[in-house]
Design a protein around this motif. Structure first.
Motif, PDB file in Angstrom:
ATOM      1  N   ALA A 194     100.514  81.988 -82.688  1.00  0.00           N
ATOM      2  CA  ALA A 194     101.276  82.890 -83.558  1.00  0.00           C
ATOM      3  C   ALA A 194     100.941  82.648 -85.032  1.00  0.00           C
ATOM      4  O   ALA A 194     100.798  83.585 -85.810  1.00  0.00           O
ATOM      5  N   ILE A 195     100.811  81.387 -85.413  1.00  0.00           N
ATOM      6  CA  ILE A 195     100.513  81.087 -86.815  1.00  0.00           C
ATOM      7  C   ILE A 195      99.143  81.654 -87.191  1.00  0.00           C
ATOM      8  O   ILE A 195      98.957  82.226 -88.253  1.00  0.00           O
ATOM      9  N   MET A 224      99.426  85.239 -87.652  1.00  0.00           N
ATOM     10  CA  MET A 224      99.988  85.528 -88.967  1.00  0.00           C
ATOM     11  C   MET A 224      98.892  85.594 -90.025  1.00  0.00           C
ATOM     12  O   MET A 224      98.915  86.421 -90.924  1.00  0.00           O
ATOM     13  N   MET A 225      97.927  84.701 -89.912  1.00  0.00           N
ATOM     14  CA  MET A 225      96.828  84.701 -90.873  1.00  0.00           C
ATOM     15  C   MET A 225      96.030  85.996 -90.772  1.00  0.00           C
ATOM     16  O   MET A 225      95.611  86.566 -91.773  1.00  0.00           O
ATOM     17  N   VAL A 271      97.132  88.948 -89.771  1.00  0.00           N
ATOM     18  CA  VAL A 271      97.840  90.134 -90.259  1.00  0.00           C
ATOM     19  C   VAL A 271      98.107  90.057 -91.759  1.00  0.00           C
ATOM     20  O   VAL A 271      98.256  91.067 -92.423  1.00  0.00           O
ATOM     21  N   GLU A 272      98.157  88.843 -92.283  1.00  0.00           N
ATOM     22  CA  GLU A 272      98.439  88.716 -93.705  1.00  0.00           C
ATOM     23  C   GLU A 272      97.231  89.124 -94.541  1.00  0.00           C
ATOM     24  O   GLU A 272      97.350  89.773 -95.573  1.00  0.00           O
ATOM     25  N   ARG A 319     100.699  89.927 -82.253  1.00  0.00           N
ATOM     26  CA  ARG A 319     102.051  90.414 -81.957  1.00  0.00           C
ATOM     27  C   ARG A 319     102.697  90.999 -83.214  1.00  0.00           C
ATOM     28  O   ARG A 319     103.626  91.768 -83.132  1.00  0.00           O
ATOM     29  N   PHE A 320     102.175  90.565 -84.396  1.00  0.00           N
ATOM     30  CA  PHE A 320     102.767  91.036 -85.654  1.00  0.00           C
ATOM     31  C   PHE A 320     102.036  92.278 -86.159  1.00  0.00           C
ATOM     32  O   PHE A 320     100.850  92.449 -85.902  1.00  0.00           O
ATOM     33  N   PRO A 321     102.740  93.095 -86.926  1.00  0.00           N
ATOM     34  CA  PRO A 321     102.050  94.251 -87.508  1.00  0.00           C
ATOM     35  C   PRO A 321     101.148  93.787 -88.661  1.00  0.00           C
ATOM     36  O   PRO A 321     101.509  92.874 -89.399  1.00  0.00           O
ATOM     37  N   LEU A 356      99.670  93.729 -92.267  1.00  0.00           N
ATOM     38  CA  LEU A 356     100.388  94.067 -93.501  1.00  0.00           C
ATOM     39  C   LEU A 356      99.565  94.946 -94.444  1.00  0.00           C
ATOM     40  O   LEU A 356     100.119  95.662 -95.264  1.00  0.00           O
ATOM     41  N   ILE A 400      93.070  82.142 -96.458  1.00  0.00           N
ATOM     42  CA  ILE A 400      94.293  81.753 -95.760  1.00  0.00           C
ATOM     43  C   ILE A 400      95.072  80.708 -96.535  1.00  0.00           C
ATOM     44  O   ILE A 400      96.001  80.103 -96.027  1.00  0.00           O
TER      45      ILE A 400
END
Ligand code: SF4
Ligand code: SF4
Ligand code: SF4
Lengths: 574, 417
Positions: free
Chosen positions: B85-86, B89-90, B92-93, B122-124, B126, B147
């Protein structure tokens, strides 16, 4: 120039020139022997330092949720209309620069703003007009400033009051001569004094570790960087009992053998700086600070005030230390505690304003006195600031064990529906919690309550909180920096009304990832309220999402997705 | 001198007291993934992918120094998922367009994503607009990919001891800044070192980014993916029906579908194609077992097609990066649609002087404000990453779903480029 003087120097430049120019950055980098972008990194970390010229009057309007509910939008529009400037933009006028800012600790008097760091409160479009006209006429913001001393709405009966009772300079310190560090620690242990900043770490233990640290250099730091939105209890102590805080620091120095102390005061409270300075002068005058202070041979202790520069995260003790040292206020990795390796490698004690004040009272009044007040596990009283939908916002000193219900009663809450305890990173409470008692055994409260009535939109509140965290994150670890942006996107989706119960499940799961992965409390607790609210206000959320099982359909807002295109065609193609 | 023992995932390990956990684990044959850790540095603790449990509490592994009796968990299902997940996050960010990234194949972050098996996030995404700074002498900093691991802060210094990289701003605006004056002092070797230690394609050295050909890079592996043989398949009563379409894609994924060469003849034995560019059937004539969708949604027509696919297919699969998160067409997502259209129709080099017409008509689809991944429009059952995905990978998934044949995706089949 020493690196630790950097913040002070930047403040001078900001105040004198209105911004930190390229030339200044170059000069500072030369003086410190570092790259230019290292200085820039520090400057841009802090909200109140600017890299572009600002107007003669810099206006910071608070955008916290309580301000939003008290007419923030209209006040903001009024400021823009009257000054002809836009928020967040530079170079529009020589006279004014407008910025939004996170909570400035005036939640009981919203909408509030700082004009050249002088507070103005209860703002309305009319009063904004008046203020701007005055400024245009050249009236000094100092004479426009409002008296913002928070009203002390409640104290227990005199025999049960700890803080807001008569204070006489040196009463606690007079006891030092007849005590040793051990006996003082014992007194603190008896009443189980715990940190009042929110972490509730046993104070005596912290002091003892520092006292016994092999590190001979010791420092006492008072954390007056009260940044949690909705919180202004430390402000009230600085306003009413500045001496008590200083006495607490001196006692800590007596215990550990520290020779230096700092009060890290948030810039939002800089109008209180002179009060603290005058009190310090008084202490020096009475030989309670300085060489051989308090009449004790070889007890040398000095205190300086360091102004923060607008960064919520500096309220975290290791971030505060980084900031004091002249760096970006990024929390350190939890490898060593500040008591082992703190400010410039010293063994440092960082305690909150209320903790020092309470320590002083414990020594002054004696543990016997305190032990009679409170519950089995929480002794004495707690200062709680209450704001929001209450008739009597302000400061409440209450015995530990007082129920939330009682507090809502005496503050004359109107139809309370949702209470935020300890700020956005704290707890979300609803009616079912109102009978809970504020104490270690039940509901630990950091000292602030925001009360919201039935008409307040929960999503608006959560959106405001998340925006706060995403701007205030120090930016150095992924789960917090990216996580808060992701959660923000989710809230926007919720507001669009296209979420399913699956989305709510994801919020819980994603929060757990942020909680586990983030480096410091900011990221770890950023979604606390959101997650709690899902359970506490289940019905509300059920009403705004489509309930579905595991394999639910996805909803998509086509209208919104083609809005930009439609608008462009409408505007350009006819 | 190994003088203490501690426990990782139930295994007794030994190390020198106070050794960094990442190193101590490695000595005991346990790999803890990291993106910011460097053996010789104080832990930075910024990327957080090395998350472990220490005596039951989550903590960054790089900030743990081993002590006697420590109980450490590294690979519990929960930790594996958090780590994944982390990393997601990278992705999607930033804006990680691996197919067009100079570092692809040499990128540690990409490699770790393959290893943790990230098919989609899993994240949208950005889609924050970020700059590519090419002003420095030798280096280009591409903020889309950084990152914020801080490796470059610590590791890149001029000969006279000045740092070159640093953070600017805070919160969601945090970026890595480069000091032009100091950068100019770096030698070619120092600059290349900076590019090397950057775990992503954020630091590039002008003229050096393609010095190593794609395919020969550190993490490039030759595909050994075995196809499930068609003759081994238990045929069902009827031929299975497949539909395919290309939305906002380039047809590359369809090309890849055909890349099984003669295997296509075996496929025809088992399945029939309904609506698909391969058959030129424009409308569904029958309900299908599987729908393969290439490309994401950039206009209203894409959405309608996707929705008919959802209605007419039991299982819907996003094939390729564009379908999964927007891919190459999503490069426009950081720019407002108005600017894109103005640039394309009014202000481009080929547009007429004083051109005012942006095409619109009730018969032409409307452009969406951004390119959407398919799973934000309808439910998607499976994602096959790649740009395009390898043919074996696609068919193995299809065969697995249609005929319940077991298969496992092998590392080299996992590609984002
Ligand atoms: S959790 Fe947030 S505030 Fe704390 S270190 Fe990480 S990025 Fe900074
Ligand atoms: S190769 Fe690496 S840096 Fe480049 S886009 Fe992919 S993940 Fe990002
Ligand atoms: S530029 Fe590269 S090395 Fe530097 S922080 Fe970003 S990802 Fe890390």
């Amino acid at each position: 120039m020493k690196r630790s003087k950097l913040l002070t120097r930047l403040w001078e430049l900001q105040n004198n020139e209105g911004y930190i120019s390229d030339k200044a950055v170059l000069e500072l980098s030369k003086q410190l022997g570092v790259s230019k972008n290292e200085i820039e990194g520090v400057v841009t970390f802090y909200h109140f330092f600017h890299r572009q010229p600002t107007g003669k009057y810099i206006i910071y309007l608070n955008n916290s949720i309580l301000s939003e509910f008290k007419g923030f939008k209209k006040v903001k529009a009024a400021f823009e209309f009257e000054t002809g400037c836009t928020f967040g933009k530079y170079g529009q006028s020589n006279l004014f620069s407008l910025f939004e800012t996170s909570c400035i600790g005036l939640s009981d008097q919203e909408c509030a703003a700082l004009i050249n760091f002088q507070p103005v409160t209860h703002l309305t479009p009319q009063s904004v007009k008046k203020i701007i006209n005055q400024l245009k006429k050249g009236v000094n913001p100092r004479s426009i400033a409002h008296n913002v001393t928070s009203k002390i709405q409640f104290t227990p009966k005199p025999s049960k009051t700890v803080f807001f009772k008569k204070y006489e300079l040196g009463n606690a310190l007079n006891k030092l001569k007849s005590n040793t560090s051990e006996t003082i620690l014992q007194e603190l242990k008896k009443v189980e004094l715990a940190g009042k900043g929110g972490a509730f770490f046993p104070t005596a233990q912290k002091w003892e570790i520092s006292k016994n640290a092999s590190n001979s250099e010791k420092v006492i730091i008072c954390n007056a960087d009260e940044g949690e939105p909705g919180t202004f209890k430390d402000k009230s102590i600085i306003e009413n009992l500045p001496g008590l805080i200083i006495e607490g620091m001196i006692i800590a120095a007596f215990v550990t053998g520290a020779t230096n102390g700092f009060i890290y005061l948030r810039a939002e409270y800089s109008y209180l700086k002179s009060k603290l300075e005058n009190t310090l002068i008084d202490f020096y005058h009475h030989k309670l600070l300085g060489e051989n202070c308090c009449g004790i041979a070889n007890f040398n202790f000095n205190i300086q005030i360091q102004l923060g520069a607008g960064a919520y995260v500096c309220g975290a003790e290791t971030a505060l230390i980084e900031s004091l040292e002249g760096f970006r206020g990024e929390p350190r990795l939890r490898i060593q505690y500040p008591t082992e390796n703190g400010y410039l490698g010293s063994s440092s004690i960082v305690n909150n304003v209320e903790t020092f004040a309470k320590a002083a009272r414990i020594i002054e009044l004696g543990s016997e006195y305190i032990l009679k007040i409170g519950t089995a596990k929480s002794k004495g009283t707690k200062i709680i600031c209450i704001a929001g939908d209450v008739a009597k916002p302000g400061i409440y000193e209450v015995e530990w064990g007082t129920s939330l219900k009682k507090l809502l009663e005496i503050s004359q809450a109107t139809a309370p529906y949702y209470v935020q305890s300890s700020g956005p990173s704290g707890d979300c409470l609803n009616e079912s919690d109102f009978n809970r008692k504020i104490c270690k055994e039940d509901l630990l409260c950091g000292g602030s309550l925001m009360v919201f009535n039935r008409n307040r939109n929960l999503l608006k509140i959560l959106k405001n909180y998340t925006k706060f965290f995403l701007t205030e994150s120090c930016g150095s670890c992924t789960p917090c920096r990216a996580g808060n942006q992701i959660i923000y996107a989710k809230i926007k989706k919720l507001k669009q009304g296209i979420c399913t119960s699956q989305d709510l499940k994801e919020i819980v799961e994603w929060s757990a990832i942020m909680q586990k992965g983030s480096r410091c409390g900011l990221g770890q607790y950023a979604t606390n309220t959101f997650v709690q609210s899902l359970a506490k206000f289940e019905k509300y959320f059920d009403g705004i999402v489509t309930t579905c099982a595991e394999n639910c359909d996805v909803e998509f807002d086509m209208e919104k997705a083609v809005y930009d295109y439609n608008l462009l065609i409408k505007n350009t193609q006819n | 001198m190994k003088n203490i023992s501690f426990n990782i995932d139930g295994r007794i390990c030994s190390a020198t007291k106070g050794e960094n956990l990442i190193e101590a684990a490695k000595q005991n044959g346990i790999f803890i993934p990291t993106l910011c850790h460097f053996k010789h540095l104080n832990p930075l603790g910024s990327c957080r992918v090395c998350i472990v449990n220490l005596n039951g509490h989550a903590i960054a592994g790089c900030s743990v120094f081993v002590e006697e009796g420590m109980q450490i968990e590294v690979n519990t299902p929960e930790l594996l998922d958090t780590r994944k997940a982390i990393l997601e996050m990278m992705f999607v960010e930033g804006n990680h367009f691996c197919p067009s990234c100079e570092k692809s194949g040499d990128c540690q972050m990409q490699n770790l994503a393959y290893e943790t098996g990230i098919r989609y996030t899993r994240f949208p995404h950005l889609f924050v607009d970020r700059i590519v700074d090419a002003r420095p002498e030798r280096i280009v900093v591409n903020q889309n990919r950084c990152i914020k691991c801080k490796r470059c802060f610590e590791e890149v210094e001029t000969n006279d001891g000045y740092k070159v990289f640093n953070f600017s701003n805070k919160g969601n605006k945090t970026i890595v800044s480069i000091d032009y004056e100091q950068e100019a002092k770096l030698s070619e070797t120092q600059a290349e070192y900076a590019m090397k230690i950057c775990p992503t394609g954020s630091i590039l050295v002008k003229g050096k980014t393609f010095s190593k050909p794609f395919g020969d890079r550190i993490f490039d592996q030759v595909s050994e993916g075995k196809a499930i043989a068609f003759d081994k398949i238990n045929k069902k009563g009827r031929k299975m029906r497949i539909a395919t379409t290309s939305l906002a894609g380039c047809f590359g994924c369809h090309m890849s579908l055909l890349d099984i060469d003669l295997g296509i003849l075996d496929v025809i034995e088992l399945v029939e194609f309904n609506k698909s560019p391969l058959t030129d059937i424009k409308k569904f004539t029958q309900h299908c077992d599987i729908g393969l969708v290439e490309g994401g949604c950039c206009n209203t027509d894409n959405i309608e097609v996707l929705r008919t696919f959802r209605e007419n297919c039991d299982v819907l699969i996003s094939v390729g990066e564009c379908a999964i998160w927007g891919g190459v067409p999503a490069i426009r997502n950081t720019i407002p649609v108005e600017d894109c259209l103005r640039e394309a129709y009014l202000e481009s080099l080929t547009s007429e002087e004083n051109e005012t017409v942006i095409p619109y008509h009730e018969d032409i689809p409307k452009i969406l404000n951004k390119v959407y991944p398919n799973h934000e429009i309808v439910k998607i059952d499976y994602h096959i990453p790649g740009c395009p995905p390898n043919a074996n990978h696609i068919w193995n998934v299809v065969k697995n779903i249609l005929f319940e044949e077991e298969f496992s995706v092998v590392y080299p089949e996992f590609k984002y480029d």
